[in-house]
Design a protein around this motif. Sequence first.
Motif, mmCIF file in Angstrom:
data_model
loop_
_atom_site.group_PDB
_atom_site.id
_atom_site.type_symbol
_atom_site.label_atom_id
_atom_site.label_comp_id
_atom_site.label_asym_id
_atom_site.label_seq_id
_atom_site.Cartn_x
_atom_site.Cartn_y
_atom_site.Cartn_z
ATOM 1 N N ALA A 32 41.306 14.008 23.001
ATOM 2 C CA ALA A 32 42.312 14.069 24.064
ATOM 3 C C ALA A 32 43.705 14.248 23.464
ATOM 4 O O ALA A 32 44.081 13.551 22.524
ATOM 5 C CB ALA A 32 42.260 12.795 24.909
ATOM 6 N N GLY A 33 44.440 15.199 23.999
ATOM 7 C CA GLY A 33 45.822 15.383 23.578
ATOM 8 C C GLY A 33 46.041 16.418 22.501
ATOM 9 O O GLY A 33 47.183 16.621 22.068
ATOM 10 N N THR A 34 44.975 17.086 22.051
ATOM 11 C CA THR A 34 45.148 18.105 21.004
ATOM 12 C C THR A 34 44.031 19.140 21.078
ATOM 13 O O THR A 34 42.870 18.787 21.340
ATOM 14 C CB THR A 34 45.153 17.481 19.596
ATOM 15 N N ALA A 56 37.145 20.951 7.502
ATOM 16 C CA ALA A 56 37.617 22.216 8.064
ATOM 17 C C ALA A 56 38.283 22.027 9.423
ATOM 18 O O ALA A 56 38.870 22.971 9.961
ATOM 19 C CB ALA A 56 36.451 23.194 8.191
ATOM 20 N N LEU A 57 38.191 20.817 9.970
ATOM 21 C CA LEU A 57 38.770 20.534 11.291
ATOM 22 C C LEU A 57 40.295 20.568 11.221
ATOM 23 O O LEU A 57 40.905 19.995 10.319
ATOM 24 C CB LEU A 57 38.303 19.147 11.738
ATOM 25 N N ARG A 58 40.906 21.238 12.183
ATOM 26 C CA ARG A 58 42.360 21.291 12.293
ATOM 27 C C ARG A 58 42.759 20.818 13.690
ATOM 28 O O ARG A 58 42.318 21.393 14.690
ATOM 29 C CB ARG A 58 42.871 22.723 12.058
ATOM 30 N N LEU A 59 43.580 19.767 13.748
ATOM 31 C CA LEU A 59 44.045 19.253 15.025
ATOM 32 C C LEU A 59 45.452 18.695 14.875
ATOM 33 O O LEU A 59 45.961 18.554 13.755
ATOM 34 C CB LEU A 59 43.083 18.198 15.580
ATOM 35 N N ASP A 60 46.070 18.385 15.995
ATOM 36 C CA ASP A 60 47.450 17.898 15.999
ATOM 37 C C ASP A 60 47.447 16.394 15.742
ATOM 38 O O ASP A 60 47.632 15.578 16.651
ATOM 39 C CB ASP A 60 48.105 18.218 17.348
ATOM 40 N N GLY A 102 50.858 14.426 18.453
ATOM 41 C CA GLY A 102 51.532 14.960 19.633
ATOM 42 C C GLY A 102 52.735 15.820 19.326
ATOM 43 O O GLY A 102 53.628 15.972 20.173
ATOM 44 N N ASP A 103 52.789 16.413 18.121
ATOM 45 C CA ASP A 103 53.934 17.249 17.756
ATOM 46 C C ASP A 103 53.911 18.604 18.463
ATOM 47 O O ASP A 103 54.938 19.277 18.560
ATOM 48 C CB ASP A 103 53.953 17.485 16.243
#
Length: 241
Positions: A53-55, A114-118, A183-184
């Motif tokens: 949630a949120g990204t 390999a995961l990319r998230l905020d 949350g950027d």
Amino acid sequence: MASIGAALGLRCTVRALDLQGRARRNWLLTASVAIASGIWTMHFVAMLGFRVAGTPIRYDIPLTLLSLLVAVVVVSAGMLTVGHYAHARFRALTLGGLGTGFGVAAMHYLGMAALRLDGSVGYDATRVAFSVLIAVAAATAALWAALSVRGITGAVVASLVMGLAVSSMHYTGMSAVRVTVSGDGAVLPGATAMEFIFPLTVVLGSFLFLTSAFVALSPTARERADAAMARPVEEIELPTR
């Protein structure tokens, strides 16, 4: 998917252990690709359902492909160990199970890297260690089945057990994940799951289904010989005058 890959790998291994030389090696390599593809596909099919949630979520393409390569290489090493030490079962299971198990775990955590998230991803060390133990146990069970299972029924049961074990390793590893969302709103590198992961899993899944059908429908030399011996001899009636 993990069970299908395991079933195909076991059938290929049965053929390999009845042969020698290059033919054995080729069948073992086919088994390795099947098992590794099944494990990798299971991981990323499951990751299609992963949400934070949120990204949004992206995947680094080189690392994702590296995780597939690692899976193929380490499972190949394990299967070739089985082929080399087929008559020394304890050594084959020990060396092959440890190597393949750690390789499967490495594939999982490379895929997670390999995961990319905020935000940031952390892990609970105890659950990570437990997931590695499950991976070693699953790999050892698969190699034991490769040495022991001959019949169709046994292969089906063994592949289902291995599929369950691999899935258990995956979700134990996922339960160790701790995500902190920043949350950027920064632009994330990499590809979305539908852009990259989904097409690749479809390709590997199709390979597994088609190759499984081919291998399952072609009996081994031993099975053909057993069937010939079990076939009743027809009585021939001589014509009477």
